[in-house]
Design an enzyme around this catalytic site. Structure first.
Site, PDB file in Angstrom:
ATOM      1  N   CYS A   1       5.283  -6.056   1.468  1.00 43.30           N
ATOM      2  CA  CYS A   1       5.632  -4.639   1.583  1.00 43.30           C
ATOM      3  C   CYS A   1       4.890  -3.982   2.760  1.00 43.30           C
ATOM      4  O   CYS A   1       5.158  -4.320   3.905  1.00 43.30           O
ATOM      5  CB  CYS A   1       5.368  -3.937   0.253  1.00 43.30           C
ATOM      6  SG  CYS A   1       6.227  -2.359   0.122  1.00 43.30           S
ATOM      7  N   TYR A   2       3.911  -3.106   2.522  1.00 40.88           N
ATOM      8  CA  TYR A   2       3.187  -2.485   3.647  1.00 40.88           C
ATOM      9  C   TYR A   2       2.574  -3.562   4.547  1.00 40.88           C
ATOM     10  O   TYR A   2       2.544  -3.422   5.769  1.00 40.88           O
ATOM     11  CB  TYR A   2       2.095  -1.547   3.114  1.00 40.88           C
ATOM     12  CG  TYR A   2       1.258  -0.920   4.229  1.00 40.88           C
ATOM     13  CD1 TYR A   2       1.624   0.297   4.783  1.00 40.88           C
ATOM     14  CD2 TYR A   2       0.133  -1.573   4.731  1.00 40.88           C
ATOM     15  CE1 TYR A   2       0.872   0.858   5.820  1.00 40.88           C
ATOM     16  CE2 TYR A   2      -0.614  -1.026   5.761  1.00 40.88           C
ATOM     17  CZ  TYR A   2      -0.249   0.193   6.299  1.00 40.88           C
ATOM     18  OH  TYR A   2      -0.988   0.734   7.318  1.00 40.88           O
TER      19      TYR A   2
ATOM     20  N   HIS B   1       7.856  -7.245  -4.267  1.00 39.67           N
ATOM     21  CA  HIS B   1       6.521  -7.606  -4.779  1.00 39.67           C
ATOM     22  C   HIS B   1       6.566  -8.886  -5.617  1.00 39.67           C
ATOM     23  O   HIS B   1       6.952  -8.841  -6.788  1.00 39.67           O
ATOM     24  CB  HIS B   1       5.953  -6.447  -5.602  1.00 39.67           C
ATOM     25  CG  HIS B   1       5.585  -5.282  -4.742  1.00 39.67           C
ATOM     26  ND1 HIS B   1       4.340  -5.120  -4.197  1.00 39.67           N
ATOM     27  CD2 HIS B   1       6.339  -4.257  -4.268  1.00 39.67           C
ATOM     28  CE1 HIS B   1       4.315  -4.036  -3.449  1.00 39.67           C
ATOM     29  NE2 HIS B   1       5.521  -3.483  -3.473  1.00 39.67           N
TER      30      HIS B   1
ATOM     31  N   GLY C   1       0.839  -1.195   0.000  1.00 34.30           N
ATOM     32  CA  GLY C   1       0.000   0.000   0.000  1.00 34.30           C
ATOM     33  C   GLY C   1       0.871   1.240   0.000  1.00 34.30           C
ATOM     34  O   GLY C   1       2.050   1.162   0.327  1.00 34.30           O
TER      35      GLY C   1
ATOM     36  N   SER D   1     -27.884  -7.225 -23.115  1.00 34.74           N
ATOM     37  CA  SER D   1     -27.453  -6.378 -24.232  1.00 34.74           C
ATOM     38  C   SER D   1     -26.857  -7.217 -25.356  1.00 34.74           C
ATOM     39  O   SER D   1     -26.712  -6.757 -26.474  1.00 34.74           O
ATOM     40  CB  SER D   1     -26.401  -5.374 -23.743  1.00 34.74           C
ATOM     41  OG  SER D   1     -25.188  -6.047 -23.460  1.00 34.74           O
ATOM     42  N   GLY D   2     -26.478  -8.452 -25.021  1.00 35.44           N
ATOM     43  CA  GLY D   2     -25.812  -9.289 -26.021  1.00 35.44           C
ATOM     44  C   GLY D   2     -24.303  -9.199 -25.882  1.00 35.44           C
ATOM     45  O   GLY D   2     -23.559  -9.922 -26.532  1.00 35.44           O
ATOM     46  N   GLY D   3     -23.819  -8.305 -25.015  1.00 36.99           N
ATOM     47  CA  GLY D   3     -22.388  -8.234 -24.718  1.00 36.99           C
ATOM     48  C   GLY D   3     -21.992  -9.432 -23.852  1.00 36.99           C
ATOM     49  O   GLY D   3     -22.861 -10.143 -23.341  1.00 36.99           O
ATOM     50  N   VAL D   4     -20.676  -9.636 -23.701  1.00 37.41           N
ATOM     51  CA  VAL D   4     -20.206 -10.831 -22.995  1.00 37.41           C
ATOM     52  C   VAL D   4     -20.742 -10.896 -21.561  1.00 37.41           C
ATOM     53  O   VAL D   4     -21.249 -11.931 -21.133  1.00 37.41           O
ATOM     54  CB  VAL D   4     -18.654 -10.846 -22.922  1.00 37.41           C
ATOM     55  CG1 VAL D   4     -18.165 -12.143 -22.312  1.00 37.41           C
ATOM     56  CG2 VAL D   4     -18.062 -10.656 -24.295  1.00 37.41           C
ATOM     57  N   ASP D   5     -20.653  -9.786 -20.830  1.00 41.15           N
ATOM     58  CA  ASP D   5     -20.978  -9.834 -19.403  1.00 41.15           C
ATOM     59  C   ASP D   5     -22.459 -10.166 -19.157  1.00 41.15           C
ATOM     60  O   ASP D   5     -22.768 -11.069 -18.388  1.00 41.15           O
ATOM     61  CB  ASP D   5     -20.628  -8.505 -18.723  1.00 41.15           C
ATOM     62  CG  ASP D   5     -19.185  -8.114 -18.985  1.00 41.15           C
ATOM     63  OD1 ASP D   5     -18.395  -9.008 -19.344  1.00 41.15           O
ATOM     64  OD2 ASP D   5     -18.855  -6.926 -18.850  1.00 41.15           O
ATOM     65  N   SER D   6     -23.348  -9.426 -19.828  1.00 40.90           N
ATOM     66  CA  SER D   6     -24.763  -9.691 -19.555  1.00 40.90           C
ATOM     67  C   SER D   6     -25.168 -11.051 -20.121  1.00 40.90           C
ATOM     68  O   SER D   6     -26.011 -11.738 -19.545  1.00 40.90           O
ATOM     69  CB  SER D   6     -25.663  -8.568 -20.084  1.00 40.90           C
ATOM     70  OG  SER D   6     -25.673  -8.528 -21.489  1.00 40.90           O
ATOM     71  N   SER D   7     -24.533 -11.483 -21.212  1.00 45.22           N
ATOM     72  CA  SER D   7     -24.877 -12.794 -21.782  1.00 45.22           C
ATOM     73  C   SER D   7     -24.482 -13.924 -20.834  1.00 45.22           C
ATOM     74  O   SER D   7     -25.253 -14.863 -20.603  1.00 45.22           O
ATOM     75  CB  SER D   7     -24.159 -13.015 -23.114  1.00 45.22           C
ATOM     76  OG  SER D   7     -24.536 -12.033 -24.036  1.00 45.22           O
TER      77      SER D   7
ATOM     78  N   LYS E   1     -12.377 -10.114 -16.569  1.00 41.99           N
ATOM     79  CA  LYS E   1     -12.987 -10.253 -17.899  1.00 41.99           C
ATOM     80  C   LYS E   1     -12.615 -11.578 -18.587  1.00 41.99           C
ATOM     81  O   LYS E   1     -13.473 -12.259 -19.141  1.00 41.99           O
ATOM     82  CB  LYS E   1     -12.545  -9.075 -18.768  1.00 41.99           C
ATOM     83  CG  LYS E   1     -13.246  -8.993 -20.099  1.00 41.99           C
ATOM     84  CD  LYS E   1     -14.522  -8.220 -19.964  1.00 41.99           C
ATOM     85  CE  LYS E   1     -15.237  -8.032 -21.266  1.00 41.99           C
ATOM     86  NZ  LYS E   1     -16.460  -7.251 -21.084  1.00 41.99           N
TER      87      LYS E   1
ATOM     88  N   GLU F   1       4.134 -10.428  -6.823  1.00 41.62           N
ATOM     89  CA  GLU F   1       3.014 -10.497  -7.774  1.00 41.62           C
ATOM     90  C   GLU F   1       3.341  -9.867  -9.123  1.00 41.62           C
ATOM     91  O   GLU F   1       2.632 -10.117 -10.102  1.00 41.62           O
ATOM     92  CB  GLU F   1       1.766  -9.841  -7.165  1.00 41.62           C
ATOM     93  CG  GLU F   1       1.821  -8.327  -6.960  1.00 41.62           C
ATOM     94  CD  GLU F   1       2.489  -7.883  -5.656  1.00 41.62           C
ATOM     95  OE1 GLU F   1       3.274  -8.682  -5.098  1.00 41.62           O
ATOM     96  OE2 GLU F   1       2.255  -6.753  -5.205  1.00 41.62           O
TER      97      GLU F   1
END
Ligand code: XMP
Length: 509
Positions: free
Chosen positions: A78-79, A165, A51, A219-225, A365, A167
């Site tokens: 780290c933090y 770090h 952080g 909407s037909g987009g990936v997320d809502s589908s 995503k 990561e």
């Protein structure tokens, strides 16, 4: 599962990514999480993130010190390491010089977190404070030239700390270190997969919703589908999707969505044809922000009116993703839970008293795409490029009318067809055609023409925050241009947009 405590590091999402890449499930929570909430999550390990704060700063983020008595392995980064050291009776001091960048890590004690890692390896440092005194029971396991205490451990309690770090990719073997923490120290089984996620998410939706009804704006987009498909698998006909055809969609889009979701996947969908409503309100409007406001408002009105017709609707489902959830939380006292407005509009009506169902809210995503594939969504839909809520309205510069919409639709269809054929579709963040508000002179046969100009926009990007114009092969651009000019009535010139974001934006409006 692994619990990640977010102390405000810019790398938090990366920690979560790395853990999931090791096939271990994880959550990110803010430091104000209670001990009871932690216990109920039953984490096998806790990671305290880095952080920007200094541990002795006023209002620096802190978590209940009781976590050190839960008998759960803890890794402080780290933090997170500084917090652990301070909480357990050691001390931290401001380093003479802020250390930022690559450093050679010399490992003194192999095993545990460094199991299988050579005695010297590259790590990535980014810190202003350093450990001055370790609490009892801790030993130093690695150092760098500038930082004597670069890694520590408390054997008995299974507490570990890394000043660098692990990561970030710059720490060459960082992922192996995290993997060691997860498997060797926490004993996590690497069994998290999209299959198990889907199974659990379906069960959770069933439990939350019970016999009530859910509505979802498709909407037909990936997320809502993907959200629709998952909820449909959980509760079948108790889900009603609302698809609004605003007349600003791409060619045959509404029909394609209908064929897939209604006819093939048998979802309960209401198709609302609201084209005239949108187009008449947009008539004569050329200002991009006015267009957006009009479209947003009508969308809400139409959605609201339709939702009201659905009896027993207690829940509203949204395809909110994890980055939106993380970004809306803050380690420094920001809102603990912010509901994302509907993807395609500025927000849903405040008087819509529905509880939210957000089955994708812990996914990134690319994980949503994997989940879509797992649930049987076609490749075509899984790999769809993003499409803005206001649709073609912001890709027609100037006035919107049916004639201009058709010109753009036909040009866009050719562009996407050729981009797909050449194997570029998945490599591009977005690729689309834009209809410009100017006409240019051309010659066809022996006749002078005075017709529309279409711009081609194709960009690469990771998150749409920045984007680079795509270096598409000239031959491909040539084919696209030829086809559009020859096949689309009303276009006699095609130009390629070679601007990046910033300072340009992806969309032209
Ligand atoms: P810009 O043009 O701002 O676009 O670089 C960034 C990303 O956002 C999308 N976009 C929108 N999406 N409603 C949406 O749902 C909008 O009004 C809107 N404007 C831009 C754009 O397609 C790109 O992916």
């Amino acid at each position: 599962m692994i619990l990640i405590i977010d102390f405000g590091s810019q790398y938090n999402q990366l920690i979560a990514r790395r853990v999931r890449e090791c096939k271990v499930y994880c959550h990110i929570e803010t430091p104000d999480i209670s001990l009871d909430a932690i216990r109920s999550l039953k984490p096998e390990g806790i990671i305290l993130s880095g952080g920007p704060a200094s541990i002795y700063e006023k209002n620096s983020p802190k978590i209940d010190k009781g976590i050190f008595d839960l008998n759960i392995p803890i890794l402080g980064i780290c933090y997170g390491l500084h917090y652990m050291v301070d909480a357990l009776g050691g001390s931290v001091k401001r380093a003479k010089k802020r250390e930022y960048g690559f450093a050679e890590l010399n490992i003194k004690e192999p095993g545990n977190i460094f199991k299988g890692i050579a005695s010297s390896t590259q790590c990535w440092m980014s810190h202003g404070d350093s450990i001055e005194k370790l609490p009892g029971g801790f030993s130093v396991t690695a150092s760098t030239e500038n930082t004597k205490v670069a890694a520590v451990q408390h054997d008995e309690k299974h507490f570990y700390g890394l000043q660098f770090h692990p990561e970030v990719n710059h720490t060459t073997l960082g992922k192996s270190m995290l993997n060691n923490f997860l498997t060797q120290i926490c004993g996590c089984k690497k069994n998290w997969s999209m299959k198990s996620f889907a199974r659990d998410a379906i069960a959770e939706v069933q439990e939350t919703v019970g016999d009530k009804h859910v509505i979802l704006g498709l909407s037909g987009g990936v997320d809502s589908s993907v959200a629709a498909l998952l909820i449909h698998k959980a509760i079948g006909k108790q889900l009603t999707c609302i698809f609004i055809d605003n007349g600003l969609l791409r060619k045959n889009e509404g029909d394609k969505i209908k064929a897939v979701f209604k006819e093939k996947l048998k979802l309960n969908i209401r198709f609302i044809r609201a084209k005239n409503l949108f187009l008449s309100a947009l008539s004569g409007v050329t200002d991009p922000e006015k267009k957006r406001k009009i479209i947003g408002k009508i969308f809400i009105d139409v959605f609201d009116a339709e939702a009201k017709k659905i009896k027993n609707a207690d829940f509203l489902a949204q395809g909110t993703l994890y980055p939106d959830v993380i970004e809306s939380k803050s380690a420094f006292g920001g809102p603990t839970s912010v509901i994302k407005a509907h993807h395609n509009v500025g927000g849903l009506p405040k008087n819509m008293k529905l509880k939210l169902v957000e089955p994708l809210k812990y996914l990134f995503k690319d994980e949503v795409r994997k989940l879509g594939a797992e649930l049987g969504l076609s490749e075509d839909l899984v790999w769809r490029q993003p499409f803005p809520g206001p649709g073609l309205a912001v890709r027609i510069l100037g006035e919107i009318n049916t004639k201009r919409l058709n010109v753009l639709r036909n040009a866009d269809e050719i562009l996407i067809e050729e981009i797909k054929k050449a194997g570029f579709y998945r490599k591009l963040w977005q690729s689309f055609a834009v209809l410009l508000p100017i006409k240019s002179v051309g010659v066809m046969g022996d006749l002078r023409t005075f017709e529309n100009v279409v711009a081609i926009r194709a960009v690469t990007s990771l998150d749409a925050m920045t984007a680079d114009w795509a270096k598409l092969p000239h031959a491909l651009l040539g084919v696209i241009s030829n086809r559009i000019i020859n096949e689309v009535d009303g276009v006699n010139r095609v130009v390629y947009d070679i601007s990046s974001k910033p300072p340009s934006t992806i969309e032209w409006e």
